[in-house]
Design an enzyme around this catalytic site. Structure first.
Site, PDB file in Angstrom:
ATOM      1  N   LYS A 256      -7.744  -1.392   6.907  1.00 52.74           N
ATOM      2  CA  LYS A 256      -8.218  -2.212   5.784  1.00 52.74           C
ATOM      3  C   LYS A 256      -7.234  -3.343   5.472  1.00 52.74           C
ATOM      4  CE  LYS A 256      -7.238   1.424   2.347  1.00 52.74           C
ATOM      5  NZ  LYS A 256      -7.404   2.611   3.202  1.00 52.74           N
TER       6      LYS A 256
ATOM      7  N   ASP B 245     -13.532   2.520   7.276  1.00 60.51           N
ATOM      8  CA  ASP B 245     -12.578   3.250   6.431  1.00 60.51           C
ATOM      9  C   ASP B 245     -13.261   3.730   5.152  1.00 60.51           C
ATOM     10  OD1 ASP B 245      -9.952   4.269   5.756  1.00 60.51           O
ATOM     11  OD2 ASP B 245      -9.942   2.738   4.194  1.00 60.51           O
TER      12      ASP B 245
ATOM     13  N   SER C  20      -6.330   4.419   8.698  1.00 64.51           N
ATOM     14  CA  SER C  20      -7.037   4.113   7.450  1.00 64.51           C
ATOM     15  C   SER C  20      -6.346   2.957   6.722  1.00 64.51           C
ATOM     16  CB  SER C  20      -7.049   5.376   6.563  1.00 64.51           C
ATOM     17  OG  SER C  20      -7.317   5.063   5.233  1.00 64.51           O
TER      18      SER C  20
ATOM     19  N   HIS D 243       0.850  -1.200   0.000  1.00 64.21           N
ATOM     20  CA  HIS D 243       0.000   0.000   0.000  1.00 64.21           C
ATOM     21  C   HIS D 243       0.880   1.242   0.000  1.00 64.21           C
ATOM     22  CE1 HIS D 243      -4.136   1.490   0.463  1.00 64.21           C
ATOM     23  NE2 HIS D 243      -3.569   2.545   1.032  1.00 64.21           N
TER      24      HIS D 243
ATOM     25  N   ARG E  86     -12.899  12.310   4.565  1.00 62.72           N
ATOM     26  CA  ARG E  86     -11.614  13.029   4.673  1.00 62.72           C
ATOM     27  C   ARG E  86     -11.238  13.654   3.339  1.00 62.72           C
ATOM     28  NH1 ARG E  86      -7.889   8.679   5.892  1.00 62.72           N
ATOM     29  NH2 ARG E  86      -6.250  10.240   5.837  1.00 62.72           N
TER      30      ARG E  86
END
Ligand code: URA
Length: 434
Positions: free
Chosen positions: A187, A161, A183, A82, A168
């Site tokens: 996930k 999330d 966040s 990520h 956001r």
């Protein structure tokens, strides 16, 4: 417990407890806490920050808002990657198929565009037919068959999330270490992984502008992973200019296709290979990082990563032919060239401004309910360090409507800094935190 009291306490810099975090997360996920109160809480967090204890409580409440997928019946280690968000950052679509082609199982829960940065889900959905809203059962079935699946947060997995991320995006509350860390980690921990590779971006186009903050963010996420018994490695990488040349959803998919066919930009290829190598190493498909780097390169060079990506596109309902015939992807209707005002060297390309311009033209959202335009964006013609003549093309903007075009063009023109002296070369990979 009243939401307004928790907002006031956070605004005053107080530490909230586990039950209070659960109250906020559950209340917002179920719809009992309205957007306006959650926005105020997020803004209070943006300014007041959170302690490590609060950040862990928030992350755990977010994980518990949905189910944690069990992948234990699928053989092999599950490793995901990520990024904290950048401009032109499309490495997930390259490193994931490379790692999967090397035998790693890659369950990937991604996000949409956030602030000035692009999102993996929006990029994938620019491929006609591609679906990211799979059920958990379909996700598991695809992982068992292809070893790679791309999905988004859903009502089943990481629903908190899903809602907070969208809020956001449009309330100016993205650039906060606890909000980014919770966040990402909520996930990722909900998807049944064994290990995670993080790309923590730093620089003008990143949410963390300073390396010291990027390091704190990386350490926060590695710490959350450790507490939850997962192996997490973070690279801190430069985001002072867009990665590759393409910025915007379908344009980035085109560059992904070129990169998976060995014709991609050097910076994008290098970083994607390094991220893939770390996934391969953590997934135990190589005995050392050195060997993993060789495996990653081989899987790119022998075409198996591209084949894997096409198979996954097809499996998720997308048209794999669009990866070879770009006219099948959404295409812009107009193009404007941005020219260099003078001769010299490109000394900087302010990446956030390129991302903002692209978002303004329709690649991102101004409000939660906005649809994005997959066709629009920018293609750089030059990168930092290159020599340009007066009047040579710095960048091409691709648009479908002219509404914000002039403003976007001004932003992009100012984003390119031209100077008389050749700038110093910046390192792409700056640090490893593990
Ligand atoms: N990626 C995420 O998933 N969340 C953030 O907050 C930033 C990047």
């Amino acid at each position: 417990m009243r939401t307004v009291d928790l907002i006031l306490r956070k605004r005053g810099g107080e530490e909230l407890g586990v039950e209070e975090m659960q109250f906020l997360v559950n209340g917002y996920t179920s719809g009992e806490i309205p957007d306006y109160q959650m926005s105020a809480f997020l803004m209070a967090t943006y300014f007041s920050g959170m302690t490590d204890r609060e950040m862990s409580a928030l992350t755990e409440a977010m994980i518990a808002s949905g189910q944690t997928v069990s992948l234990s019946d699928i053989p092999g280690l599950k490793v995901d990657k990520h990024s904290t968000g950048g401009v032109g950052d499309k490495t997930s679509l390259i490193c994931a198929p490379i790692a999967a082609a090397a035998g790693v199982v890659v369950p990937m829960i991604s996000g949409r565009g956030l602030g000035h940065t692009g999102g993996t889900l929006d990029k994938l959905e620019s491929i006609p037919g591609f679906r990211t809203d799979l059920t958990v059962e379909a996700f598991r079935a695809q992982l068992a068959e292809h070893g790679l699946c791309f999905i988004g947060q859903s009502d089943e997995v990481a629903p908190a999330d899903k809602r907070l991320y969208a809020l956001r995006d449009v309330t100016g509350t993205v650039e906060s270490i606890p909000l980014i860390a919770s966040s990402i980690m909520s996930k990722k921990m909900a998807e049944g992984i064994d290990a995670l590779v993080l790309d923590v971006k730093v620089g003008h186009g990143a949410f963390m502008k300073k390396q010291v903050d990027a390091r704190r963010l990386a350490q926060a996420m590695v710490g959350i992973g450790r507490r939850l018994d997962k192996r997490v490695q973070a690279l801190i990488t430069d985001m002072n200019q867009p990665l590759g040349y393409a910025v915007g959803n379908a344009l980035e998919v085109m560059e992904v296709s070129q990169t998976l066919q060995k014709a991609g930009p050097a910076d994008l290829t290098r970083l994607s290979l390094e991220l893939a190598a770390r996934m391969i190493y953590l997934g135990k498909q190589a005995a050392s990082l050195e060997e993993a780097r060789k495996v990653a390169e081989d899987r790119l060079m022998d075409g198996s990563a591209y084949k894997k990506f096409k198979a996954v596109v097809q499996a998720q309902g997308g048209n794999p032919q669009a990866l070879d015939k770009f006219e099948l992807l959404p295409n812009a209707t107009g193009m404007r060239e941005i020219l260099s005002p003078r001769a010299g060297y490109v000394s900087a390309i302010m990446a956030e401004d390129i991302g903002r311009a692209s978002s303004m033209m329709g690649a991102g959202r101004g409000r939660k309910e906005d649809a994005i335009d997959p066709a629009v964006g920018a293609i750089l013609e030059v990168k930092v360090g290159e020599k340009v003549d007066a009047g040579s093309v710095l960048c091409r903007l691709y648009y479908t409507g002219e509404e914000n075009l002039d403003e976007a063009a001004d932003l992009v023109e100012d984003a390119f800094r031209i100077s008389g002296a050749r700038p110093e070369v910046r390192e792409l990979i700056l640090e490893v935190v593990s």
